[in-house]
Design a protein around this motif. Sequence first.
Motif, PDB file in Angstrom:
ATOM      1  N   PRO A 110     -14.292  20.435   6.201  1.00 23.12           N
ATOM      2  CA  PRO A 110     -15.188  21.258   5.229  1.00 23.12           C
ATOM      3  C   PRO A 110     -16.160  20.465   4.205  1.00 23.12           C
ATOM      4  O   PRO A 110     -15.928  19.145   4.517  1.00 23.12           O
ATOM      5  CB  PRO A 110     -14.199  21.956   4.061  1.00 23.12           C
ATOM      6  N   ALA A 111     -16.787  20.863   3.612  1.00 21.06           N
ATOM      7  CA  ALA A 111     -17.755  20.080   2.718  1.00 21.06           C
ATOM      8  C   ALA A 111     -17.250  18.691   1.869  1.00 21.06           C
ATOM      9  O   ALA A 111     -15.787  18.732   1.917  1.00 21.06           O
ATOM     10  CB  ALA A 111     -18.078  20.746   1.516  1.00 21.06           C
ATOM     11  N   ILE A 112     -18.096  17.673   1.735  1.00 21.51           N
ATOM     12  CA  ILE A 112     -17.532  16.476   1.320  1.00 21.51           C
ATOM     13  C   ILE A 112     -17.046  16.482  -0.191  1.00 21.51           C
ATOM     14  O   ILE A 112     -17.860  17.228  -1.000  1.00 21.51           O
ATOM     15  CB  ILE A 112     -18.603  15.495   1.150  1.00 21.51           C
ATOM     16  N   LYS A 113     -15.784  16.291  -0.367  1.00 21.21           N
ATOM     17  CA  LYS A 113     -15.054  16.514  -1.762  1.00 21.21           C
ATOM     18  C   LYS A 113     -14.573  15.180  -2.309  1.00 21.21           C
ATOM     19  O   LYS A 113     -15.112  15.027  -3.426  1.00 21.21           O
ATOM     20  CB  LYS A 113     -13.993  17.366  -1.778  1.00 21.21           C
ATOM     21  N   ASN A 114     -13.985  14.357  -1.739  1.00 18.37           N
ATOM     22  CA  ASN A 114     -13.533  13.272  -2.243  1.00 18.37           C
ATOM     23  C   ASN A 114     -13.946  12.120  -1.637  1.00 18.37           C
ATOM     24  O   ASN A 114     -13.838  11.904  -0.168  1.00 18.37           O
ATOM     25  CB  ASN A 114     -11.783  13.197  -2.007  1.00 18.37           C
ATOM     26  N   LEU A 115     -14.486  11.217  -2.369  1.00 20.24           N
ATOM     27  CA  LEU A 115     -14.777   9.606  -1.674  1.00 20.24           C
ATOM     28  C   LEU A 115     -14.184   8.764  -2.446  1.00 20.24           C
ATOM     29  O   LEU A 115     -14.443   8.500  -3.847  1.00 20.24           O
ATOM     30  CB  LEU A 115     -16.331   9.477  -1.787  1.00 20.24           C
ATOM     31  N   SER A 116     -13.118   7.810  -1.652  1.00 22.22           N
ATOM     32  CA  SER A 116     -12.554   7.044  -2.300  1.00 22.22           C
ATOM     33  C   SER A 116     -12.770   5.541  -1.734  1.00 22.22           C
ATOM     34  O   SER A 116     -13.166   5.527  -0.450  1.00 22.22           O
ATOM     35  CB  SER A 116     -11.077   7.019  -2.371  1.00 22.22           C
ATOM     36  N   PHE A 117     -12.772   4.511  -2.458  1.00 23.39           N
ATOM     37  CA  PHE A 117     -13.083   3.113  -1.710  1.00 23.39           C
ATOM     38  C   PHE A 117     -11.768   2.499  -2.455  1.00 23.39           C
ATOM     39  O   PHE A 117     -11.405   2.123  -3.460  1.00 23.39           O
ATOM     40  CB  PHE A 117     -14.433   2.663  -2.231  1.00 23.39           C
ATOM     41  N   GLU A 118     -11.625   1.249  -1.287  1.00 19.94           N
ATOM     42  CA  GLU A 118     -10.681   0.091  -1.891  1.00 19.94           C
ATOM     43  C   GLU A 118     -10.902  -1.275  -1.204  1.00 19.94           C
ATOM     44  O   GLU A 118     -11.526  -1.141  -0.113  1.00 19.94           O
ATOM     45  CB  GLU A 118      -9.041   0.636  -1.459  1.00 19.94           C
ATOM     46  N   GLU A 119     -10.304  -2.175  -1.753  1.00 20.76           N
ATOM     47  CA  GLU A 119     -10.498  -3.432  -1.156  1.00 20.76           C
ATOM     48  C   GLU A 119      -9.563  -3.484   0.101  1.00 20.76           C
ATOM     49  O   GLU A 119      -8.229  -3.258  -0.122  1.00 20.76           O
ATOM     50  CB  GLU A 119     -10.291  -4.749  -2.126  1.00 20.76           C
ATOM     51  N   PRO A 120     -10.066  -4.451   1.183  1.00 15.60           N
ATOM     52  CA  PRO A 120      -8.996  -4.283   2.144  1.00 15.60           C
ATOM     53  C   PRO A 120      -7.970  -5.628   1.713  1.00 15.60           C
ATOM     54  O   PRO A 120      -8.258  -6.336   1.092  1.00 15.60           O
ATOM     55  CB  PRO A 120      -9.890  -4.871   3.245  1.00 15.60           C
ATOM     56  N   ASP A 121      -6.654  -5.073   2.272  1.00 16.24           N
ATOM     57  CA  ASP A 121      -5.704  -5.983   1.910  1.00 16.24           C
ATOM     58  C   ASP A 121      -5.594  -7.008   2.950  1.00 16.24           C
ATOM     59  O   ASP A 121      -5.234  -6.616   4.152  1.00 16.24           O
ATOM     60  CB  ASP A 121      -4.363  -5.190   1.861  1.00 16.24           C
ATOM     61  N   LEU A 122      -5.605  -8.420   2.846  1.00 13.88           N
ATOM     62  CA  LEU A 122      -5.878  -9.393   3.853  1.00 13.88           C
ATOM     63  C   LEU A 122      -4.646  -9.682   4.264  1.00 13.88           C
ATOM     64  O   LEU A 122      -4.429 -10.270   5.456  1.00 13.88           O
ATOM     65  CB  LEU A 122      -6.666 -10.582   3.214  1.00 13.88           C
ATOM     66  N   ALA A 123      -3.395  -9.647   3.623  1.00 19.20           N
ATOM     67  CA  ALA A 123      -2.311  -9.817   4.104  1.00 19.20           C
ATOM     68  C   ALA A 123      -1.798  -8.671   5.294  1.00 19.20           C
ATOM     69  O   ALA A 123      -1.120  -9.232   6.353  1.00 19.20           O
ATOM     70  CB  ALA A 123      -1.237  -9.808   3.144  1.00 19.20           C
ATOM     71  N   ARG A 124      -2.436  -7.559   5.215  1.00 17.70           N
ATOM     72  CA  ARG A 124      -2.093  -6.769   6.292  1.00 17.70           C
ATOM     73  C   ARG A 124      -3.207  -6.876   7.265  1.00 17.70           C
ATOM     74  O   ARG A 124      -2.815  -6.622   8.384  1.00 17.70           O
ATOM     75  CB  ARG A 124      -2.088  -5.465   5.378  1.00 17.70           C
ATOM     76  N   PHE A 125      -4.272  -7.312   6.930  1.00 20.21           N
ATOM     77  CA  PHE A 125      -5.241  -7.341   8.146  1.00 20.21           C
ATOM     78  C   PHE A 125      -5.877  -8.733   7.928  1.00 20.21           C
ATOM     79  O   PHE A 125      -7.040  -9.012   7.856  1.00 20.21           O
ATOM     80  CB  PHE A 125      -6.418  -6.399   7.615  1.00 20.21           C
TER      81      PHE A 125
END
Length: 362
Positions: A264-279
Amino acid sequence: MSLAVLGATGSIGRSTLDVVARHADRFKLFALTAHRSAERLLELCRAHHPHYAVLSGIGADAALERRFAEAGSELLFGAPALDQVVAHDRCTAVMAGIVGAAGLASTLAAVRAGKRVLLANKEALVMAGSLVMQAARDSGALLLPVDSEHNAVFQCFSEKKSIRKIVLTASGGPFRQTSPEKLSGVTPEQACAHPNWVMGRKISVDSATMMNKGLEVIEARWLFDLAPEAIEVVIHPQSIVHSMVEYLDGSVIAQLSNPDMRVPAIKNLSFEEPDLARFPCLELAYAALRAGRSAPTLLNAANEIAVEAFLAGRLGFTGIARVIGETMDELPTGPVGALAEVLAADGKARATAAALVMAQAA
Ligand SMILES: NC(=O)c1ccc[n+]([C@@H]2O[C@H](COP(=O)([O-])OP(=O)(O)OC[C@H]3O[C@@H](n4cnc5c(N)ncnc54)[C@H](OP(=O)(O)O)[C@@H]3O)[C@@H](O)[C@H]2O)c1
């Protein structure tokens, strides 16, 4: 538009054919290619009637040729046939949808022939960015990015001198919240279960390690002629913002669309920094981009070998980044001004990475 679809039996290829079928008035299919999936390619020829079909990984076979002829397509064999169809006078546009380094030669052939090239095969720019871009300038070929992130940037991009940076969004893949200690035990099935998209197995693993985003950073460097510092990655789990461009005056232009029309419609937009230990693969890609010369070629080749070994159960998930990092530490970088230099660097990195995979398995 008379279109050649390279990698027609893959995920990008099938999506392309779906679009073509909906707009039959605008596209004619000139050629469809696959590597070894003869039966699937034949089925596609029966449905779409291209003039040529190419099986690049199979030698001449008269019985197959007859069956394709009955479907109305002339069948060609071997990798050189890919270059032949993309450079043909009657072909005006090429979907570069082959996966991995195997797509470089035909993508470059299409660029050299001055065609409109719809670029899905990001590995071509990662391996040989300067070569491909120079060829496009020389021939007048038009390179249109198919990757949704680059396409978004392409749509948001205005005057280059007023741009501060571009921001490529990443979903974070299936392991966005998995603790780094648990990653060593993940299986190919878990790695290929992407939360938002269904794609080929190689790019699915690349998404799980975030090497895919690293390759996209390098791709963006060439497509938009930007320095590494001007290309940022953020994790955006909803995959609604496809990418953004930030201008010097602080304004940001983003391109948005729902990844799945059933959501359904765009409700939540979230942004976070990538974790370089995991990636760690994302960090390795930035390091290769900064090192320049053949470093991205080495990175790409080592990644392909490591991902193949992971998918075959010969290497653990966390071994992928280890093999790539060690390959890059072991090999000096060299020039990549000609295709032969690119292929030599690619070959050396493959041999080194394969030996490292064997050593890890022993
Ligand atoms: N899937 C996506 O949504 C997506 C999104 C953005 C970018 N991309 C990029 O698009 C490219 C294709 O990805 P995909 O997911 O569509 O891959 P895929 O589903 O694995 O399909 C790969 C295609 O390439 C052909 N191929 C494989 N090895 C080849 C070789 N050595 N020589 C010639 N052709 C060969 C395959 O033919 P056979 O069937 O005969 O093996 C198949 O048609 C990749 O570079 C990927 O990074 C994909």
